[in-house]
Design a protein around this motif. Structure first.
Motif, PDB file in Angstrom:
ATOM      1  N   LEU A   2       0.837  -1.213   0.000  1.00 43.56           N
ATOM      2  CA  LEU A   2       0.000   0.000   0.000  1.00 43.56           C
ATOM      3  C   LEU A   2       0.868   1.258   0.000  1.00 43.56           C
ATOM      4  O   LEU A   2       0.569   2.235  -0.702  1.00 43.56           O
ATOM      5  N   ILE A   3       1.931   1.245   0.806  1.00 42.72           N
ATOM      6  CA  ILE A   3       2.838   2.394   0.838  1.00 42.72           C
ATOM      7  C   ILE A   3       3.460   2.598  -0.540  1.00 42.72           C
ATOM      8  O   ILE A   3       3.530   3.724  -1.047  1.00 42.72           O
ATOM      9  N   PHE A   4       3.896   1.493  -1.154  1.00 43.51           N
ATOM     10  CA  PHE A   4       4.451   1.580  -2.497  1.00 43.51           C
ATOM     11  C   PHE A   4       3.418   2.115  -3.485  1.00 43.51           C
ATOM     12  O   PHE A   4       3.709   2.975  -4.309  1.00 43.51           O
ATOM     13  N   GLY A   5       2.174   1.576  -3.402  1.00 41.24           N
ATOM     14  CA  GLY A   5       1.119   2.023  -4.312  1.00 41.24           C
ATOM     15  C   GLY A   5       0.863   3.518  -4.181  1.00 41.24           C
ATOM     16  O   GLY A   5       0.669   4.217  -5.186  1.00 41.24           O
ATOM     17  N   ALA A   6       0.885   4.021  -2.940  1.00 42.38           N
ATOM     18  CA  ALA A   6       0.686   5.456  -2.728  1.00 42.38           C
ATOM     19  C   ALA A   6       1.811   6.253  -3.372  1.00 42.38           C
ATOM     20  O   ALA A   6       1.571   7.262  -4.055  1.00 42.38           O
ATOM     21  N   ASN A   7       3.047   5.804  -3.182  1.00 43.59           N
ATOM     22  CA  ASN A   7       4.185   6.489  -3.792  1.00 43.59           C
ATOM     23  C   ASN A   7       4.094   6.464  -5.318  1.00 43.59           C
ATOM     24  O   ASN A   7       4.376   7.458  -5.997  1.00 43.59           O
ATOM     25  N   TYR A   8       3.688   5.314  -5.856  1.00 44.47           N
ATOM     26  CA  TYR A   8       3.612   5.185  -7.316  1.00 44.47           C
ATOM     27  C   TYR A   8       2.527   6.104  -7.887  1.00 44.47           C
ATOM     28  O   TYR A   8       2.720   6.724  -8.931  1.00 44.47           O
ATOM     29  N   LEU A   9       1.387   6.192  -7.200  1.00 47.58           N
ATOM     30  CA  LEU A   9       0.326   7.099  -7.643  1.00 47.58           C
ATOM     31  C   LEU A   9       0.825   8.542  -7.691  1.00 47.58           C
ATOM     32  O   LEU A   9       0.514   9.300  -8.619  1.00 47.58           O
ATOM     33  N   ASN A  10       1.596   8.922  -6.673  1.00 49.95           N
ATOM     34  CA  ASN A  10       2.124  10.282  -6.620  1.00 49.95           C
ATOM     35  C   ASN A  10       3.076  10.539  -7.784  1.00 49.95           C
ATOM     36  O   ASN A  10       3.004  11.586  -8.445  1.00 49.95           O
ATOM     37  N   ILE A  11       3.956   9.568  -8.066  1.00 53.90           N
ATOM     38  CA  ILE A  11       4.906   9.720  -9.166  1.00 53.90           C
ATOM     39  C   ILE A  11       4.179   9.748 -10.512  1.00 53.90           C
ATOM     40  O   ILE A  11       4.472  10.567 -11.381  1.00 53.90           O
ATOM     41  N   ALA A  12       3.207   8.851 -10.677  1.00 55.67           N
ATOM     42  CA  ALA A  12       2.453   8.804 -11.938  1.00 55.67           C
ATOM     43  C   ALA A  12       1.692  10.098 -12.161  1.00 55.67           C
ATOM     44  O   ALA A  12       1.624  10.613 -13.282  1.00 55.67           O
ATOM     45  N   GLY A  13       1.115  10.652 -11.085  1.00 54.93           N
ATOM     46  CA  GLY A  13       0.386  11.923 -11.197  1.00 54.93           C
ATOM     47  C   GLY A  13       1.315  13.051 -11.603  1.00 54.93           C
ATOM     48  O   GLY A  13       0.966  13.885 -12.444  1.00 54.93           O
ATOM     49  N   ALA A  14       2.516  13.075 -11.020  1.00 55.82           N
ATOM     50  CA  ALA A  14       3.485  14.107 -11.381  1.00 55.82           C
ATOM     51  C   ALA A  14       3.930  13.959 -12.830  1.00 55.82           C
ATOM     52  O   ALA A  14       4.115  14.956 -13.540  1.00 55.82           O
ATOM     53  N   ALA A  15       4.099  12.714 -13.291  1.00 53.96           N
ATOM     54  CA  ALA A  15       4.510  12.470 -14.676  1.00 53.96           C
ATOM     55  C   ALA A  15       3.437  12.938 -15.654  1.00 53.96           C
ATOM     56  O   ALA A  15       3.740  13.545 -16.690  1.00 53.96           O
ATOM     57  N   ARG A  16       2.167  12.675 -15.313  1.00 49.84           N
ATOM     58  CA  ARG A  16       1.066  13.130 -16.184  1.00 49.84           C
ATOM     59  C   ARG A  16       1.033  14.653 -16.256  1.00 49.84           C
ATOM     60  O   ARG A  16       0.833  15.233 -17.331  1.00 49.84           O
ATOM     61  N   LEU A  17       1.234  15.299 -15.108  1.00 55.29           N
ATOM     62  CA  LEU A  17       1.226  16.762 -15.088  1.00 55.29           C
ATOM     63  C   LEU A  17       2.368  17.327 -15.903  1.00 55.29           C
ATOM     64  O   LEU A  17       2.201  18.303 -16.646  1.00 55.29           O
ATOM     65  N   GLU A  18       3.542  16.695 -15.835  1.00 48.36           N
ATOM     66  CA  GLU A  18       4.688  17.138 -16.609  1.00 48.36           C
ATOM     67  C   GLU A  18       4.423  16.996 -18.099  1.00 48.36           C
ATOM     68  O   GLU A  18       4.753  17.907 -18.879  1.00 48.36           O
ATOM     69  N   ARG A  19       3.818  15.880 -18.505  1.00 46.32           N
ATOM     70  CA  ARG A  19       3.511  15.697 -19.931  1.00 46.32           C
ATOM     71  C   ARG A  19       2.488  16.723 -20.407  1.00 46.32           C
ATOM     72  O   ARG A  19       2.608  17.271 -21.506  1.00 46.32           O
ATOM     73  N   ARG A  20       1.503  16.993 -19.569  1.00 42.20           N
ATOM     74  CA  ARG A  20       0.466  17.970 -19.929  1.00 42.20           C
ATOM     75  C   ARG A  20       1.077  19.353 -20.104  1.00 42.20           C
ATOM     76  O   ARG A  20       0.762  20.090 -21.045  1.00 42.20           O
ATOM     77  N   ASN A  21       1.977  19.717 -19.188  1.00 40.33           N
ATOM     78  CA  ASN A  21       2.615  21.037 -19.258  1.00 40.33           C
ATOM     79  C   ASN A  21       3.519  21.150 -20.486  1.00 40.33           C
ATOM     80  O   ASN A  21       3.607  22.200 -21.113  1.00 40.33           O
ATOM     81  N   SER A  22       4.189  20.025 -20.847  1.00 42.77           N
ATOM     82  CA  SER A  22       5.084  20.047 -22.009  1.00 42.77           C
ATOM     83  C   SER A  22       4.298  20.179 -23.306  1.00 42.77           C
ATOM     84  O   SER A  22       4.763  20.785 -24.270  1.00 42.77           O
ATOM     85  N   VAL A  23       3.072  19.649 -23.330  1.00 42.44           N
ATOM     86  CA  VAL A  23       2.222  19.748 -24.522  1.00 42.44           C
ATOM     87  C   VAL A  23       1.682  21.172 -24.691  1.00 42.44           C
ATOM     88  O   VAL A  23       1.638  21.700 -25.796  1.00 42.44           O
ATOM     89  N   THR A  24       1.296  21.771 -23.566  1.00 43.88           N
ATOM     90  CA  THR A  24       0.677  23.106 -23.631  1.00 43.88           C
ATOM     91  C   THR A  24       1.705  24.225 -23.758  1.00 43.88           C
ATOM     92  O   THR A  24       1.359  25.337 -24.155  1.00 43.88           O
ATOM     93  N   SER A  25       2.983  23.931 -23.418  1.00 37.92           N
ATOM     94  CA  SER A  25       3.996  24.999 -23.473  1.00 37.92           C
ATOM     95  C   SER A  25       4.554  25.182 -24.884  1.00 37.92           C
ATOM     96  O   SER A  25       4.411  24.351 -25.742  1.00 37.92           O
TER      97      SER A  25
END
Length: 298
Positions: free
Chosen positions: A275-298
């Motif tokens: 569960l701890i790992f899953g929480a960490n992975y969700l956080n990393i995946a969310g940050a990666a999605r946000l980074e991709r979104r920002n790179s597309v819009t910039s």
């Protein structure tokens, strides 16, 4: 994130294999010397080995010019937290099962997330709050306070994770202007001084013996190799690829605990760690999605 980074998972897996082996060997060696040396003495000799290795590498590769003095207070803060965390970690591995120590160590990224919101001004989104809740449930499954009060070893392991998270916050700031050579130089030098002061405070510092000197050298090398391999893995693949590989450390150390120390294979600890790992992975995946979104819009 570069395309090259996303296309080298095999190399990242190779680096992470080295990190897992090094972290495991450091835990085994730490237990082996704990019968003769206290944690301050272990840290002193580990840092002495580190100083020698860093000095040799800086000389061979001509990196001494990268050692700067403009961020000494920040280096000091980083190394105070790292010294405290490492001492707590070395103590924890001697009093509670290795799997519990490693499971609680995985909470460090969750603390980084919360501390970054407090001290670096990073936004605490709904996803991050959900991640924190899931991670907290995982901690409860590892510690199980409804069965018995948390032991001193569990509290110490959790405190070590918090210290490592604080170290990560300082590291994040330092890497904006300091090289790895500079950070590693002050890491080994400052922690050697801290270790000597703490070891000599009671006027009784145990010296290495023929029976433990090999373990001490192994601790020093394993610590440097583990962090080098982890950093190298992150340089060739995104965290979303590296982190699942890092989680392999837990079942490996759990099996080591069973085979070498007759520790029980606790399913609840493994579930909580998942569960701890899953929480960490969700956080990393969310940050990666946000980074991709920002790179597309910039």
């Amino acid at each position: 994130m570069s395309q090259a980074n996303q296309q080298r998972p095999a190399l990242a897996a190779l680096w992470m294999t080295g990190a897992i082996v090094a972290f495991t060997l450091m835990a085994i060696a730490g237990r082996a010397v704990s019968f003769e040396l206290d944690t301050f003495e272990i840290m002193t000799y580990r840092s002495a080995v580190g100083v020698v290795v860093v000095a040799i590498l800086a000389t061979v590769f001509g990196k001494w010019g990268e050692v700067k003095r403009d961020k000494l207070p920040m280096h000091m803060g980083r190394n105070i937290f790292h010294f405290a965390g490492q001492n707590l970690w070395f103590y924890a591995i001697t009093v509670i099962p290795l799997a519990q120590v490693f499971a609680l160590e995985f909470t460090s990224p969750l603390w980084v997330m919360l501390l970054a919101a407090l001290f670096l001004g990073e936004r605490l989104t709904r996803l991050k709050l959900f991640v924190a809740v899931v991670g907290f449930i995982g901690i409860l499954l590892v510690v199980r306070p409804w069965v018995a009060p948390p032991s001193a070893g569990m509290i110490i392991a959790a405190a070590a994770a918090l210290c490592f998270a604080s170290t990560a916050i300082f590291t994040k700031r330092l890497t904006q202007s300091q090289t790895i050579t500079c950070i590693m130089f002050y890491l080994t030098i400052m922690q050697l001084v801290f270790g000597l002061v703490c070891s000599l405070a009671d006027g009784d510092m145990a010296l290495p013996t023929g029976g433990n000197v090999a373990w001490i050298v192994l601790i020093g090398f394993a610590g440097l190799v583990a962090h080098f391999c982890l950093t190298s893995a992150l340089s060739v693949a995104p965290a979303s690829v590296v982190m699942p590989l890092d989680f392999v450390r837990l079942p490996v150390i759990a099996l080591i605990g069973v085979m070498l120390y007759a520790e029980p294979l606790d399913a609840m600890v493994l579930l909580g760690a998942a569960l701890i790992f899953g929480a960490n992975y969700l956080n990393i995946a969310g940050a990666a999605r946000l980074e991709r979104r920002n790179s597309v819009t910039s």
